[in-house]
Write a protein that holds these residues in place. Sequence first.
Motif, PDB file in Angstrom:
ATOM      1  N   UNK A 186      -9.830  14.823  -4.127  1.00  0.00           N
ATOM      2  CA  UNK A 186     -10.116  13.980  -5.286  1.00  0.00           C
ATOM      3  C   UNK A 186      -9.703  14.682  -6.576  1.00  0.00           C
ATOM      4  N   UNK A 187      -9.962  15.973  -6.654  1.00  0.00           N
ATOM      5  CA  UNK A 187      -9.581  16.728  -7.849  1.00  0.00           C
ATOM      6  C   UNK A 187      -8.075  16.694  -8.069  1.00  0.00           C
ATOM      7  N   UNK A 239       0.838  -1.206   0.000  1.00  0.00           N
ATOM      8  CA  UNK A 239       0.000   0.000   0.000  1.00  0.00           C
ATOM      9  C   UNK A 239       0.870   1.252   0.000  1.00  0.00           C
ATOM     10  N   UNK A 240       0.428   2.263  -0.735  1.00  0.00           N
ATOM     11  CA  UNK A 240       1.147   3.532  -0.819  1.00  0.00           C
ATOM     12  C   UNK A 240       0.270   4.638  -0.243  1.00  0.00           C
ATOM     13  N   UNK A 241       0.868   5.623   0.410  1.00  0.00           N
ATOM     14  CA  UNK A 241       0.069   6.727   0.966  1.00  0.00           C
ATOM     15  C   UNK A 241      -0.621   7.510  -0.139  1.00  0.00           C
ATOM     16  N   UNK A 242      -1.829   7.951   0.136  1.00  0.00           N
ATOM     17  CA  UNK A 242      -2.603   8.715  -0.846  1.00  0.00           C
ATOM     18  C   UNK A 242      -3.161   9.967  -0.190  1.00  0.00           C
ATOM     19  N   UNK A 243      -3.032  11.093  -0.870  1.00  0.00           N
ATOM     20  CA  UNK A 243      -3.609  12.342  -0.369  1.00  0.00           C
ATOM     21  C   UNK A 243      -5.123  12.234  -0.297  1.00  0.00           C
ATOM     22  N   UNK A 244      -5.707  11.563  -1.281  1.00  0.00           N
ATOM     23  CA  UNK A 244      -7.150  11.424  -1.352  1.00  0.00           C
ATOM     24  C   UNK A 244      -7.588  10.215  -0.515  1.00  0.00           C
ATOM     25  N   UNK A 245      -8.329  10.431   0.583  1.00  0.00           N
ATOM     26  CA  UNK A 245      -8.724   9.308   1.435  1.00  0.00           C
ATOM     27  C   UNK A 245      -9.829   8.444   0.839  1.00  0.00           C
ATOM     28  N   UNK A 255     -11.533  11.208 -17.106  1.00  0.00           N
ATOM     29  CA  UNK A 255     -12.368  12.350 -17.517  1.00  0.00           C
ATOM     30  C   UNK A 255     -13.759  12.261 -16.904  1.00  0.00           C
ATOM     31  N   UNK A 256     -14.334  11.053 -16.899  1.00  0.00           N
ATOM     32  CA  UNK A 256     -15.675  10.876 -16.348  1.00  0.00           C
ATOM     33  C   UNK A 256     -15.693  11.088 -14.837  1.00  0.00           C
ATOM     34  N   UNK A 257     -14.702  10.546 -14.145  1.00  0.00           N
ATOM     35  CA  UNK A 257     -14.617  10.776 -12.701  1.00  0.00           C
ATOM     36  C   UNK A 257     -14.464  12.265 -12.397  1.00  0.00           C
ATOM     37  N   UNK A 258     -13.663  12.950 -13.204  1.00  0.00           N
ATOM     38  CA  UNK A 258     -13.471  14.392 -13.010  1.00  0.00           C
ATOM     39  C   UNK A 258     -14.768  15.152 -13.242  1.00  0.00           C
ATOM     40  N   UNK A 259     -15.536  14.743 -14.254  1.00  0.00           N
ATOM     41  CA  UNK A 259     -16.810  15.400 -14.529  1.00  0.00           C
ATOM     42  C   UNK A 259     -17.757  15.241 -13.345  1.00  0.00           C
ATOM     43  N   UNK A 260     -17.797  14.041 -12.779  1.00  0.00           N
ATOM     44  CA  UNK A 260     -18.660  13.820 -11.623  1.00  0.00           C
ATOM     45  C   UNK A 260     -18.209  14.586 -10.401  1.00  0.00           C
ATOM     46  N   UNK A 261     -16.908  14.611 -10.160  1.00  0.00           N
ATOM     47  CA  UNK A 261     -16.359  15.340  -9.018  1.00  0.00           C
ATOM     48  C   UNK A 261     -16.634  16.839  -9.155  1.00  0.00           C
ATOM     49  N   UNK A 262     -16.476  17.356 -10.367  1.00  0.00           N
ATOM     50  CA  UNK A 262     -16.750  18.779 -10.602  1.00  0.00           C
ATOM     51  C   UNK A 262     -18.218  19.096 -10.347  1.00  0.00           C
ATOM     52  N   UNK A 263     -19.094  18.209 -10.777  1.00  0.00           N
ATOM     53  CA  UNK A 263     -20.518  18.415 -10.511  1.00  0.00           C
ATOM     54  C   UNK A 263     -20.804  18.426  -9.018  1.00  0.00           C
ATOM     55  N   UNK A 308      -9.870  20.826 -11.238  1.00  0.00           N
ATOM     56  CA  UNK A 308      -8.994  21.538 -10.310  1.00  0.00           C
ATOM     57  C   UNK A 308      -9.503  22.937 -10.020  1.00  0.00           C
ATOM     58  N   UNK A 309      -9.966  23.623 -11.056  1.00  0.00           N
ATOM     59  CA  UNK A 309     -10.488  24.980 -10.851  1.00  0.00           C
ATOM     60  C   UNK A 309     -11.800  24.952 -10.065  1.00  0.00           C
ATOM     61  N   UNK A 310     -12.680  24.006 -10.402  1.00  0.00           N
ATOM     62  CA  UNK A 310     -13.949  23.906  -9.676  1.00  0.00           C
ATOM     63  C   UNK A 310     -13.701  23.617  -8.204  1.00  0.00           C
TER      64      UNK A 310
END
Length: 316
Positions: free
Chosen positions: A283-284, A143-149, A182-190, A256-258
């Motif tokens: 997540x972004x 396992x590697x450390x991740x900023x995103x929990x 791209x799809x994950x980013x679209x959902x996260x931005x929403x 990132x901007x959102x």
Amino acid sequence: MITPEQQALVDAVRGLLDRRADSAAVRAADGFDEPLWRTLAEQIGVAALPVPEEYGGAGAGLVEAALVLEEVGRSLAPVPLLPSLVAAATTDDPDLLARIAAGEVAAVVLDPAEPVLYGAEATILLALTDAGVVLVEDAQVAPAPALDPTLRLATVAFDPASARRIVGDRTRARKAALVGVSALAAGCARRGLDMTVAYAKERQQFGRPIGSFQALKHRMADLLVLVETTRSAARAAAAGEIEPAVAAAYAKRAVGRVAAETIQLHGGIAITWEHDAHLVFKRAHALGQLLGPAHGLRAAAFADRPAQSSRRYTER
């Protein structure tokens, strides 16, 4: 536009995630909600979407997978859908495809120098090597450390000579990964936009909701443009209408901007542990690093058209 069948799939996934992937559940899962993943795989069949019907799959395509990933991105659900879908796109092996369709966690080593999404949880581990696609059966995984929990990463080391060569396609793997990001980013931005708009309607300043102030209206309108364009780009890339690398590069910058505006427009509450704004922000930034930064993807997308791309940027 999406078809009625696709909308029904989106509604089913959204309904389940609304019930099972709220803030408390996402935080408690520590990056992997195994019961939720089993439910998504067994009851809705999300892992089987891109797998041919003869191998136990749904026989759908990247478009349907991208629609589901948008919902996963919106909820920040800690499930290994992206790596499993990339694995399904990578291999043509009937046995592996049947196992992926059944919901086994699969992961793909796209770059030996980069951490692997859900590499430690995967029971199917594929890798792209100079010799082609291989099934890794003996590897050192940590396992590697991740900023995103809400995600899990792992380092994977193996001897390519000891891995078993299988029938697969490196190009398909890369395309699926880019479309998925791209799809994950679209959902996260929403998610970030929806949170911000809801907060702006509730937060009072000078006796009125802050969302009524013209300056904030303009900022949220700009965010809406970013969100809708990101979603359109992700779906177009899934349908083969634009290059996946171009869509991913745009999506990385947009989310990132959102996320940054989500923090700013929430004010001080956004930097508290109790609020979910920091989950969107993390997540972004995680998506911004997966498969490389936006500028690298954009450069690669225009590598075969240097004259055209140089002229475009010169004219600007």
